[in-house]
Scaffold this motif. Structure first.
Motif, mmCIF file in Angstrom:
data_model
loop_
_atom_site.group_PDB
_atom_site.id
_atom_site.type_symbol
_atom_site.label_atom_id
_atom_site.label_comp_id
_atom_site.label_asym_id
_atom_site.label_seq_id
_atom_site.Cartn_x
_atom_site.Cartn_y
_atom_site.Cartn_z
ATOM 1 N N GLU A 65 28.217 43.699 43.993
ATOM 2 C CA GLU A 65 27.433 42.761 44.802
ATOM 3 C C GLU A 65 27.982 41.342 44.662
ATOM 4 O O GLU A 65 28.097 40.601 45.653
ATOM 5 N N LYS A 66 28.345 40.979 43.401
ATOM 6 C CA LYS A 66 28.923 39.651 43.192
ATOM 7 C C LYS A 66 30.242 39.515 43.949
ATOM 8 O O LYS A 66 30.519 38.488 44.584
ATOM 9 N N GLU A 67 31.068 40.583 43.826
ATOM 10 C CA GLU A 67 32.363 40.541 44.504
ATOM 11 C C GLU A 67 32.184 40.414 46.007
ATOM 12 O O GLU A 67 32.871 39.612 46.677
ATOM 13 N N LEU A 68 31.260 41.181 46.542
ATOM 14 C CA LEU A 68 31.013 41.107 47.985
ATOM 15 C C LEU A 68 30.456 39.740 48.377
ATOM 16 O O LEU A 68 30.789 39.193 49.448
ATOM 17 N N SER A 69 29.610 39.199 47.476
ATOM 18 C CA SER A 69 29.065 37.863 47.758
ATOM 19 C C SER A 69 30.178 36.821 47.787
ATOM 20 O O SER A 69 30.201 35.916 48.646
ATOM 21 N N GLU A 70 31.107 36.951 46.802
ATOM 22 C CA GLU A 70 32.231 36.022 46.764
ATOM 23 C C GLU A 70 33.093 36.166 48.013
ATOM 24 O O GLU A 70 33.524 35.166 48.624
ATOM 25 N N LYS A 71 33.355 37.412 48.379
ATOM 26 C CA LYS A 71 34.158 37.637 49.582
ATOM 27 C C LYS A 71 33.446 37.088 50.812
ATOM 28 O O LYS A 71 34.074 36.509 51.710
ATOM 29 N N LEU A 72 32.133 37.244 50.856
ATOM 30 C CA LEU A 72 31.371 36.715 51.983
ATOM 31 C C LEU A 72 31.431 35.190 52.016
ATOM 32 O O LEU A 72 31.610 34.569 53.082
ATOM 33 N N ALA A 73 31.294 34.626 50.786
ATOM 34 C CA ALA A 73 31.362 33.163 50.713
ATOM 35 C C ALA A 73 32.741 32.666 51.141
ATOM 36 O O ALA A 73 32.875 31.673 51.879
ATOM 37 N N GLN A 74 33.765 33.397 50.635
ATOM 38 C CA GLN A 74 35.125 33.016 51.035
ATOM 39 C C GLN A 74 35.309 33.155 52.542
ATOM 40 O O GLN A 74 35.951 32.317 53.196
ATOM 41 N N ALA A 75 34.766 34.205 53.095
ATOM 42 C CA ALA A 75 34.884 34.404 54.547
ATOM 43 C C ALA A 75 34.162 33.298 55.294
ATOM 44 O O ALA A 75 34.650 32.789 56.326
ATOM 45 N N GLN A 76 32.989 32.919 54.763
ATOM 46 C CA GLN A 76 32.232 31.847 55.412
ATOM 47 C C GLN A 76 33.001 30.516 55.339
ATOM 48 O O GLN A 76 33.073 29.748 56.316
ATOM 49 N N VAL A 77 33.586 30.266 54.139
ATOM 50 C CA VAL A 77 34.378 29.037 53.987
ATOM 51 C C VAL A 77 35.581 29.063 54.930
ATOM 52 O O VAL A 77 35.935 28.065 55.590
ATOM 53 N N GLY A 78 36.229 30.222 54.989
ATOM 54 C CA GLY A 78 37.374 30.359 55.885
ATOM 55 C C GLY A 78 36.974 30.145 57.333
ATOM 56 O O GLY A 78 37.709 29.518 58.118
ATOM 57 N N ALA A 79 35.805 30.665 57.685
ATOM 58 C CA ALA A 79 35.328 30.511 59.060
ATOM 59 C C ALA A 79 35.034 29.049 59.354
ATOM 60 O O ALA A 79 35.377 28.526 60.438
#
Length: 221
Positions: free
Chosen positions: A182-196
């Motif tokens: 869940e943490k990893e997915l959250s980080e990936k989501l955050a990274q995706a959001q930052v990238g977006a």
């Protein structure tokens, strides 16, 4: 009155004695037959008491030696009658020896019965002791069986405890993995959001530059 001769009196006494003996023998024969019939009936009635002679109060008289007190009655102690039962010294000695030997024999038989009684008592005690030993051994085996059941149940409980611990560890591991995932997915989501957001800013910046460039290309009036 002339007195009867001694020989005649002796002859009469011998005749009376012989008659008494004859009657006594006949009575003894009848009594023996009656006793035999009675013993046969009693033996049939008490056949289950093998080896024992049935004896009742009514048959005690039959066990006694024959004895006629009247044969030994003396009126004149100084003139005993010739009809008194008599035995010679040799017959007395012989009969006495027989009775003494028979007495010793029956006494030895009695000692054998005493020994047999004590032996049977000891055999009974031995049987009771053996029975007590069997009961003790049975109780021991029951305790041993209970202890075995306890050990089996203990091992089953320990195995179930191990299985429970393993299941708990699996649950904890799965929970940890889920948390980390869940943490990893959250980080990936955050990274995706930052990238977006970065891409959006870059797009806006490029659009601004494009608009400025277009303004520069437009001629002024």
């Amino acid at each position: 009155m002339p007195r009867p001769s001694l020989s005649k009196n002796a002859s009469q006494r011998r005749g009376k004695t012989l008659a008494k003996k004859t009657v006594s023998k006949a009575a003894s024969t009848v009594k023996a037959v009656q006793n035999t019939v009675k013993q046969v009936k009693e033996a049939a009635q008490y056949s289950e008491m093998s080896g024992l002679n049935p004896l009742g109060v009514e048959s005690v008289q039959d066990e006694l030696p024959e004895f006629q007190p009247a044969d030994y009655r003396v009126k004149d102690p100084l003139n005993p009658p010739d009809s008194l039962p008599q035995v010679s010294l040799g017959e007395f000695i012989k009969a006495s020896r027989i009775y003494e030997g028979a007495t010793r024999a029956v006494q030895l038989t009695g000692k054998a019965f005493d020994l047999t009684r004590e032996r049977l008592l000891v055999e009974g005690k031995k049987a009771k002791t053996f029975s007590a030993g069997v009961q003790a051994a049975t109780a021991y085996e029951k305790v041993k069986s209970d202890l075995t059941d306890y050990q089996i149940q203990l091992q089953n409980n320990q195995q179930k405890g191990i299985e429970l611990g393993t299941a708990k560890l699996r649950t904890t591991t799965a929970q940890s993995i889920a948390t980390e995932t869940e943490k990893e997915l959250s980080e990936k989501l955050a990274q995706a959001q930052v990238g977006a957001e970065l891409a959006q800013l870059q797009t806006q910046e490029k659009q601004t530059k494009l608009a400025e460039f277009r303004l520069q290309l437009t001629p002024h009036v």
